[in-house]
Write a protein that holds these residues in place. Structure first.
Motif, mmCIF file in Angstrom:
data_model
loop_
_atom_site.group_PDB
_atom_site.id
_atom_site.type_symbol
_atom_site.label_atom_id
_atom_site.label_comp_id
_atom_site.label_asym_id
_atom_site.label_seq_id
_atom_site.Cartn_x
_atom_site.Cartn_y
_atom_site.Cartn_z
ATOM 1 N N ALA A 45 7.382 10.233 0.173
ATOM 2 C CA ALA A 45 6.554 9.027 0.083
ATOM 3 C C ALA A 45 7.404 7.803 -0.251
ATOM 4 O O ALA A 45 7.171 6.706 0.276
ATOM 5 C CB ALA A 45 5.459 9.225 -0.966
ATOM 6 N N LEU A 46 8.402 7.979 -1.118
ATOM 7 C CA LEU A 46 9.297 6.871 -1.452
ATOM 8 C C LEU A 46 10.091 6.435 -0.228
ATOM 9 O O LEU A 46 10.311 5.236 -0.010
ATOM 10 C CB LEU A 46 10.253 7.289 -2.564
ATOM 11 C CG LEU A 46 9.642 7.517 -3.953
ATOM 12 C CD1 LEU A 46 10.705 8.053 -4.901
ATOM 13 C CD2 LEU A 46 9.056 6.219 -4.496
ATOM 14 N N MET A 47 10.540 7.401 0.587
ATOM 15 C CA MET A 47 11.352 7.058 1.742
ATOM 16 C C MET A 47 10.519 6.414 2.852
ATOM 17 O O MET A 47 11.019 5.578 3.599
ATOM 18 C CB MET A 47 12.068 8.302 2.262
ATOM 19 C CG MET A 47 13.092 8.856 1.292
ATOM 20 S SD MET A 47 14.341 7.641 0.754
ATOM 21 C CE MET A 47 13.760 7.261 -0.920
ATOM 22 N N VAL A 48 9.247 6.776 2.965
ATOM 23 C CA VAL A 48 8.364 6.074 3.901
ATOM 24 C C VAL A 48 8.256 4.611 3.488
ATOM 25 O O VAL A 48 8.352 3.696 4.323
ATOM 26 C CB VAL A 48 6.974 6.739 3.937
ATOM 27 C CG1 VAL A 48 5.976 5.856 4.687
ATOM 28 C CG2 VAL A 48 7.048 8.106 4.597
ATOM 29 N N ALA A 49 8.080 4.378 2.198
ATOM 30 C CA ALA A 49 8.034 2.998 1.705
ATOM 31 C C ALA A 49 9.346 2.279 1.987
ATOM 32 O O ALA A 49 9.359 1.093 2.328
ATOM 33 C CB ALA A 49 7.734 2.992 0.209
ATOM 34 N N MET A 50 10.474 3.001 1.882
ATOM 35 C CA MET A 50 11.780 2.382 2.142
ATOM 36 C C MET A 50 11.908 1.960 3.592
ATOM 37 O O MET A 50 12.452 0.898 3.894
ATOM 38 C CB MET A 50 12.881 3.386 1.767
ATOM 39 C CG MET A 50 14.275 2.774 1.697
ATOM 40 S SD MET A 50 14.494 1.614 0.344
ATOM 41 C CE MET A 50 14.838 0.097 1.249
ATOM 42 N N VAL A 51 11.392 2.772 4.508
ATOM 43 C CA VAL A 51 11.410 2.398 5.931
ATOM 44 C C VAL A 51 10.617 1.116 6.143
ATOM 45 O O VAL A 51 11.049 0.188 6.841
ATOM 46 C CB VAL A 51 10.843 3.536 6.798
ATOM 47 C CG1 VAL A 51 10.650 3.071 8.239
ATOM 48 C CG2 VAL A 51 11.766 4.744 6.767
ATOM 49 N N ALA A 54 2.227 -0.734 -9.573
ATOM 50 C CA ALA A 54 2.431 -2.131 -9.963
ATOM 51 C C ALA A 54 3.477 -2.813 -9.080
ATOM 52 O O ALA A 54 3.335 -3.994 -8.729
ATOM 53 C CB ALA A 54 2.861 -2.199 -11.430
ATOM 54 N N LEU A 55 4.519 -2.080 -8.702
ATOM 55 C CA LEU A 55 5.517 -2.638 -7.794
ATOM 56 C C LEU A 55 4.888 -2.983 -6.443
ATOM 57 O O LEU A 55 5.217 -4.008 -5.842
ATOM 58 C CB LEU A 55 6.662 -1.643 -7.600
ATOM 59 C CG LEU A 55 7.690 -1.523 -8.728
ATOM 60 C CD1 LEU A 55 8.668 -0.393 -8.429
ATOM 61 C CD2 LEU A 55 8.444 -2.837 -8.915
ATOM 62 N N GLY A 56 3.993 -2.117 -5.976
ATOM 63 C CA GLY A 56 3.300 -2.398 -4.724
ATOM 64 C C GLY A 56 2.448 -3.645 -4.809
ATOM 65 O O GLY A 56 2.468 -4.502 -3.897
ATOM 66 N N VAL A 57 1.720 -3.785 -5.902
ATOM 67 C CA VAL A 57 0.883 -4.980 -6.092
ATOM 68 C C VAL A 57 1.766 -6.226 -6.183
ATOM 69 O O VAL A 57 1.474 -7.272 -5.581
ATOM 70 C CB VAL A 57 0.016 -4.822 -7.346
ATOM 71 C CG1 VAL A 57 -0.738 -6.121 -7.644
ATOM 72 C CG2 VAL A 57 -0.962 -3.660 -7.180
ATOM 73 N N LEU A 94 0.831 -1.200 0.000
ATOM 74 C CA LEU A 94 0.000 0.000 0.000
ATOM 75 C C LEU A 94 0.872 1.259 0.000
ATOM 76 O O LEU A 94 0.567 2.241 -0.695
ATOM 77 C CB LEU A 94 -0.923 -0.011 1.216
ATOM 78 C CG LEU A 94 -1.893 1.174 1.357
ATOM 79 C CD1 LEU A 94 -2.840 1.240 0.155
ATOM 80 C CD2 LEU A 94 -2.696 1.060 2.652
ATOM 81 N N ALA A 95 1.977 1.232 0.764
ATOM 82 C CA ALA A 95 2.877 2.393 0.802
ATOM 83 C C ALA A 95 3.492 2.656 -0.569
ATOM 84 O O ALA A 95 3.601 3.809 -1.004
ATOM 85 C CB ALA A 95 3.970 2.165 1.837
ATOM 86 N N LEU A 96 3.887 1.594 -1.277
ATOM 87 C CA LEU A 96 4.438 1.765 -2.621
ATOM 88 C C LEU A 96 3.381 2.321 -3.574
ATOM 89 O O LEU A 96 3.667 3.192 -4.400
ATOM 90 C CB LEU A 96 4.976 0.435 -3.141
ATOM 91 C CG LEU A 96 6.295 -0.049 -2.525
ATOM 92 C CD1 LEU A 96 6.555 -1.503 -2.914
ATOM 93 C CD2 LEU A 96 7.448 0.838 -2.990
ATOM 94 N N ALA A 97 2.147 1.790 -3.464
ATOM 95 C CA ALA A 97 1.068 2.279 -4.324
ATOM 96 C C ALA A 97 0.769 3.747 -4.033
ATOM 97 O O ALA A 97 0.568 4.554 -4.957
ATOM 98 C CB ALA A 97 -0.182 1.425 -4.128
ATOM 99 N N VAL A 101 3.049 -7.397 -2.756
ATOM 100 C CA VAL A 101 2.043 -8.119 -1.962
ATOM 101 C C VAL A 101 1.864 -9.530 -2.492
ATOM 102 O O VAL A 101 1.782 -10.502 -1.718
ATOM 103 C CB VAL A 101 0.706 -7.349 -1.988
ATOM 104 C CG1 VAL A 101 -0.382 -8.166 -1.287
ATOM 105 C CG2 VAL A 101 0.849 -6.000 -1.315
ATOM 106 N N MET A 102 1.846 -9.678 -3.805
ATOM 107 C CA MET A 102 1.616 -10.995 -4.402
ATOM 108 C C MET A 102 2.794 -11.949 -4.164
ATOM 109 O O MET A 102 2.605 -13.157 -4.038
ATOM 110 C CB MET A 102 1.346 -10.858 -5.907
ATOM 111 C CG MET A 102 0.067 -10.115 -6.235
ATOM 112 S SD MET A 102 -0.219 -9.978 -8.014
ATOM 113 C CE MET A 102 -0.449 -11.699 -8.444
#
Length: 265
Positions: A210-216, A256-259, A154-157, A262-263
């Motif tokens: 937002a990218l760095m939150v996903a990195m954390v 798409a990377l976020g999806v 979700l963070a990546l999306a 998860v998959m």
């Protein structure tokens, strides 16, 4: 001869100035071409690039050690040290243009090299503060959760959606404006460097937070994700202004990377 032309084209060499350069560098260049000298501002940029290379080497070593930090953020001290190295690897390259322009503007004044270092350190310091805030929130909500993979996806999306938001686009434009510095620097170089580092860092936060939150959330040992998101940051900073359809393609790629994450989890 061709190497000299190449170095001149990229700005590493330039025509020697009447005031000259340091004696050691002039002796070094005299063996090749007395009409040229090393460009000090470019050397400052190369120092920043070297620090980035060391940071990437440290991250590779960290990823090989597999110390378990990908299952959490660890103690604050360990997180802070790892985060600074990660930001030096991922974000410091994007500050090279502003460091280079600052060095060009300040090189005739004493203390310009230290001031250039202060600018880069201030920039990294702002990202450290951001990382500590993320750490505090991460700890407060008791992450990682059992469904952490969904949270990361979700963070990546959301980072993909944020990439086409007005805040991100305005921050991206601001980054390009700040790289120009616009005019002579004030009398106090250290203060000027600190202000420039804070301003550029804030615009960079607006662009890439937002990218760095996903990195954390991805984990501090995720080398390949650091590479992928680092490339996205470089696209944000160094690519010319993109048309909206290309921005949407990049946004869709992040979603798409976020999806996919998860998959595959």
């Amino acid at each position: 001869m061709y190497g000299g032309r190449l170095f001149t084209a990229v700005g590493l060499l330039r025509q020697a100035r009447p005031s000259g350069f340091c004696p050691a560098c002039r002796v070094l260049m005299k063996a090749r071409d007395a009409s040229q000298e090393l460009a000090k501002p470019m050397v400052a940029a190369l120092v920043v690039l070297a620090v980035t290379g060391v940071a990437w080497a440290a991250m590779v070593q960290q990823s090989r050690s597999k110390d378990g930090m990908d299952m959490g953020l660890g103690p604050l001290e360990s997180f802070a040290a790892t985060w600074v190295v990660m930001m030096a690897a991922m974000m410091l390259p994007s500050a090279i243009p502003v460091v280079l322009e600052f060095a060009r503007t300040a090189e005739r004044r004493s203390g310009w090299l230290v001031a250039s270092g202060v600018l880069a350190a201030t920039y990294l310091g702002l990202w450290l503060v951001f990382g500590v805030v993320c750490y505090a929130i991460y700890t407060a909500v008791r992450m990682p959760w059992p469904n952490q993979a969904v949270v990361v996806g979700l963070a990546l999306a959301l980072a993909g959606v944020y990439s086409v938001s007005p805040i991100k686009r305005a921050s991206q434009t601001r980054c390009r404006e700040l790289c120009a510095l616009h005019g002579p620097l004030p009398f106090n170089l250290i203060r000027s460097a600190t202000v420039a580092g804070v301003r550029y860092g804030l615009s960079c936060l607006g662009c890439s937070a937002a990218l760095m939150v996903a990195m954390v959330l991805l984990g501090m040992s995720s080398l390949w994700w650091a590479v992928i998101l680092g490339i996205v940051v470089l696209i944000y900073k160094f690519a010319p202004p993109l048309r909206m359809r290309y921005e949407l393609v990049l946004s869709a790629a992040l979603v798409a990377l976020g999806v996919a994450y998860v998959m595959m989890a």
